[in-house]
Write a protein that holds these residues in place. Structure first.
Motif, short mmCIF file in Angstrom:
data_model
loop_
_atom_site.label_atom_id
_atom_site.label_comp_id
_atom_site.label_asym_id
_atom_site.label_seq_id
_atom_site.Cartn_x
_atom_site.Cartn_y
_atom_site.Cartn_z
N VAL A 513 10.20 -15.48 14.56
CA VAL A 513 10.94 -16.25 13.56
C VAL A 513 10.19 -17.53 13.22
O VAL A 513 10.77 -18.62 13.26
CB VAL A 513 12.38 -16.55 14.05
N PRO A 514 8.92 -17.45 12.86
CA PRO A 514 8.14 -18.67 12.66
C PRO A 514 8.66 -19.56 11.53
O PRO A 514 8.62 -20.79 11.65
CB PRO A 514 6.73 -18.15 12.36
N GLU A 515 9.13 -18.95 10.46
CA GLU A 515 9.65 -19.75 9.35
C GLU A 515 10.91 -20.50 9.76
O GLU A 515 11.09 -21.68 9.42
CB GLU A 515 9.91 -18.88 8.13
N ARG A 516 11.78 -19.83 10.48
CA ARG A 516 13.01 -20.48 10.95
C ARG A 516 12.66 -21.61 11.92
O ARG A 516 13.26 -22.70 11.87
CB ARG A 516 13.91 -19.46 11.61
N TRP A 517 11.70 -21.37 12.80
CA TRP A 517 11.29 -22.42 13.74
C TRP A 517 10.73 -23.62 12.99
O TRP A 517 11.00 -24.77 13.34
CB TRP A 517 10.27 -21.88 14.73
N ALA A 518 9.98 -23.39 11.94
CA ALA A 518 9.43 -24.49 11.15
C ALA A 518 10.56 -25.35 10.57
O ALA A 518 10.47 -26.59 10.55
CB ALA A 518 8.54 -23.96 10.04
N GLU A 519 11.62 -24.70 10.11
CA GLU A 519 12.77 -25.44 9.57
C GLU A 519 13.44 -26.28 10.65
O GLU A 519 13.76 -27.46 10.45
CB GLU A 519 13.79 -24.46 8.98
N VAL A 520 13.64 -25.67 11.82
CA VAL A 520 14.32 -26.37 12.91
C VAL A 520 13.46 -27.52 13.41
O VAL A 520 13.96 -28.62 13.68
CB VAL A 520 14.64 -25.39 14.05
#
Length: 782
Positions: A513-520
């Motif tokens: 979930v790299p994109e989600r991690w970037a958001e968080v």
């Protein structure tokens, strides 16, 4: 015939968990299914030592850990419970932080190079003008003397007939006949067998071999027969009298001749089961001629971790890292080989200059720019060390790479190459000891804290430039272990791992979930930041991986991580202003960052637990001797030491195991929840099966899995037992689950030992087999 374990359980013996307390755990460890209990060093260590690797007296068991009587009771309890005993030993170095506690070191400081014990230490007496340099002063010697900080106490004592010299908490013996000089401090100091120096001189001028850059751990010359005999007499007694059954050798790469040492040890122990703490780089093999049963398992750890990492997701995390660097004014990231070259070179030019200078002093003739050339060679060395003539290809590779990077030093390299190949020369014998120290400090203790994309990848023995392995590559590595080193240890957590197995398993989900991690991460950095993007990523990953975590634990980790990285602050030169940012991040986990962390961890924790259970089952049922680190039979969300050496609630674990067994007998299965009971189920059932039915683990054959979701399964037949585990669980959920994916199996019924479900003969649908847990352990009917 050598007796070998089927599995081990590691205990950190200390004042908090002495041998008598460990003895009380024997019934629980046997119930859990462990074959042997594996304990940290037991010889007398510096008083108050929490780890025991700073041995001060080879003749006795540490009193704080229970003493000889405690060891006897512990061994009896272990053997009564059917457990063998594996003991960690430390042949490379001794603790000298408190000289008076170490009789050998104290004697050398008092009597100098003529005493018998002087030969035990690897001291360059000539470089020190016949004296040992002790860099322990907080100021220049003249300043310390002028300030009255050096105090002479001429009161005679049994171990100091002429009295002692004190400097704050430090106490040193006075040489014979020098107490009379008490009124003339300069003359008294000049008459000692040691020379007090400013503490920073340890980086450049230290005259004794040490463990890495730790001057409080002095190297010993165990290659000398008398030193081997004196330092191993008590250990060999343990084996002879049945107090221990096997040995784990700490840091053999620090020795001048590890293979020769293992020969001597095998002869002395009658070939007792012996493991070595050897860090292998990817593709590097343990020397086949060593008389050892294998390594302590970091090689297996790296293989298992990468099975649960999404390679494409790591590429996205690389892009995130590039963005963070740009946003915080940092240059583009170096490729991994360039990064570790530079961090190793930094170590050779700063913390370990003294070691490089000693290499120069041992050259048989003067070579222009020898110091620069040797520092470049150790920075270019591709593995920890060579064992010439084995490993000569690594030496060739180092010279080739050094010439590529530093063509201006070609003349020096040309002169050095034949010298470093000639093992009759002192420089060739010492060079491998230095390459290992530089690798450890430059890679594990520096580069790993700078390469922050994904914490799962930066673990001891791993290469983060290899982000993932395929199922086929994983199987091949396991077959190789079974063929070459079937009794080598495998591990997922140790007292030295940078993160516990469950932290790494949770962080592996970020690769899915790299994109989600970037958001968080953007949300978290808006709450608190160090101003250094990649370090922010490292610290917030630590918070996510170990969540829930109190601020004091995160601050301890953040401080260690930032100082080890040595980019904005260091151990020797801490930057108080920069470290305010570390404190801000740590404090935020008990403030505005908490709800963000709660939400995100709730999203990924289930997938992390799937990874944890899968890795645990594959480790416990795979080739080798699986070790369970203390407490990790439940979820263990620990970070780097000393966080991973916190006390373990064994009473809770023993009670939970009893309750688990009772409930499973009634058909009640534990959920995968915060309690960790599901991991206890997997651990106990796998360990018990392996202990009680070793014949079920006689070969390694990858099972055939067919169907649209086959890439998410890892399955293997071991010879009567079949292990099945889920990988990349986020991707599996996105595709809608297992669908029609099946595992081919023989036309024989079986039982899943985790759920108790009867498995019909022939192929089994994974949607049914794995509907309760993401793993299964099938025992064939017999």
């Amino acid at each position: 015939m050598t007796r070998r374990p089927l599995s081990t359980y590691r205990l950190q013996i200390s004042r908090d968990l002495p041998l008598d307390a460990a003895a009380e755990l024997a019934p629980y460890l046997a119930d859990l299914g462990a074959s042997w209990v594996y304990v940290s060093p037991l010889l007398a260590a510096v008083h108050g030592s929490t780890h025991g690797y700073d041995v001060v007296d080879h003749t006795r068991v540490d009193a704080d850990r229970g003493g000889e009587a405690g060891l006897e009771r512990f061994a009896a309890a272990a053997h009564d419970a059917g457990l063998g005993v594996l003991v960690d030993i430390v042949p490379n170095h001794v603790g000298v932080a408190v000289p008076r506690q170490n009789p050998w070191w104290w004697e050398v400081l008092r009597l100098g190079r003529q005493t018998r014990r002087a030969a035990a230490f690897d001291i360059d007496w000539a470089a020190g003008g016949g004296r040992i340099l002790l860099p322990l002063l907080g100021s220049a010697p003249d300043e310390a003397r002028a300030n009255g900080e050096l105090v002479v106490d001429a009161t005679p004592a049994a171990d100091a007939p002429d009295g002692v010299l004190r400097y704050f908490e430090h106490e040193l013996p006075l040489a014979p006949g020098t107490a009379a000089l008490a009124d003339d401090l300069p003359r008294l100091l000049a008459a000692q067998h040691y020379e007090l120096r400013y503490w920073e001189d340890q980086n450049t001028d230290l005259t004794y071999r040490r463990f890495f850059a730790v001057s409080e751990l002095a190297g010993v010359r165990v290659e000398l027969p008398d030193v081997f005999a004196d330092s191993h007499r008590e250990i060999l007694r343990w084996l002879r009298e049945g107090l221990a059954d096997g040995l784990r050798v700490d840091h053999p790469d620090g020795l001048v001749d590890p293979g020769g040492y293992l020969e001597q040890l095998a002869d002395a122990t009658g070939r007792a089961y012996t493991l070595v703490e050897k860090i292998l780089e990817p593709g590097e093999a343990l020397p086949a001629w060593w008389r050892t049963d294998g390594t302590t398992g970091y090689d297996a750890l790296a293989e298992l971790d990468r099975l649960f990492v999404n390679r494409d997701g790591v590429a996205a995390l690389d892009r995130l890292d590039a963005r963070l660097r740009s946003e915080t004014g940092l240059p583009p990231a170096l490729a991994w080989p360039d990064l570790i070259h530079d961090t190793k070179r930094m170590i050779a030019d700063t913390l370990l200059v003294a070691e490089v200078r000693r290499l120069v002093r041992t050259l048989p003739r003067g070579i222009v720019h020898a110091d620069d050339a040797l520092a470049e060679l150790v920075a270019c060395f591709p593995v920890y060390r060579a064992y010439l003539p084995e490993g000569s290809e690594h030496l060739r590779a180092a010279f080739a790479e050094a010439r590529r990077r530093r063509p201006d030093l070609d003349a020096a390299f040309t002169e050095l190459e034949p010298l470093l190949r000639d093992t009759s020369l002192e420089v060739a014998q010492r060079f491998p000891q230095v390459t290992g120290a530089v690798m450890a400090k430059g890679v594990e203790d520096t580069a790993f804290y700078r390469y922050t994309r994904l914490g799962t990848l930066t673990e001891v023995g791993a290469d983060p430039s290899i982000p993932a392995v395929t199922v086929e590559e994983f199987h091949e590595a396991q077959r190789a272990r079974l063929a070459a080193w079937p009794y080598s240890m495998t591990t997922l957590s140790t007292h030295d791992t940078k993160r516990s197995e469950d932290v790494r398993a949770r962080l592996a989900v970020l690769s899915e979930v790299p994109e989600r991690w970037a958001e968080v991460l953007e949300e978290l950095r808006a709450v608190a930041t160090t101003g250094h993007g990649p370090l922010d990523a490292l610290l917030w990953q630590a918070a996510v991986g170990a969540w829930p975590i109190p601020s004091e634990r995160l601050l301890a980790y953040a401080t260690k991580a930032a100082r080890e990285a040595a980019e904005r602050t260091t151990w020797q030169r801490p930057d108080a202003a920069f470290e305010e940012g570390l404190a801000a991040v740590a404090q935020a986990v008990e403030g505005d960052a908490a709800p963000i962390l709660d939400r995100f961890v709730a999203e990924i924790a289930g997938h992390g637990r799937s990874n944890s259970l899968a890795a645990k089952l594959l480790q416990l049922t795979g080739p080798g001797v699986p070790d369970v680190y203390q407490g990790s039979e439940l979820w263990d969300l620990s970070l780097v030491d000393p966080d991973n050496r916190r006390p373990v609630d064994f009473a809770l674990r023993a009670r939970m195991l009893r309750e688990l067994d009772a409930e499973v007998a009634r058909g009640i299965l534990p959920p995968i929840d915060d309690s960790g009971a599901a991991k206890l189920l997997v651990t106990s059932r796998a360990l018990r099966l392996r202990r009680d039915n070793p014949e079920l683990f006689r070969f390694y054959r990858p099972a055939v899995v067919e169907g649209a979701a086959a890439e998410h399964a890892v399955a293997v037949h071991r010879g009567g037992a079949t292990a099945i585990a889920t990988r990349l669980p986020v991707g599996l959920a996105r595709r809608g689950g297992w669908g029609d994916t099946v595992m081919m199996r023989p036309d024989i019924p079986g039982t899943d030992l985790l759920t108790g479900r009867r498995i019909a003969p022939g192929p089994v649908r994974l949607a049914e087999l794995l509907d309760t847990y993401p793993v299964a352990l099938i025992e064939l009917a017999r």
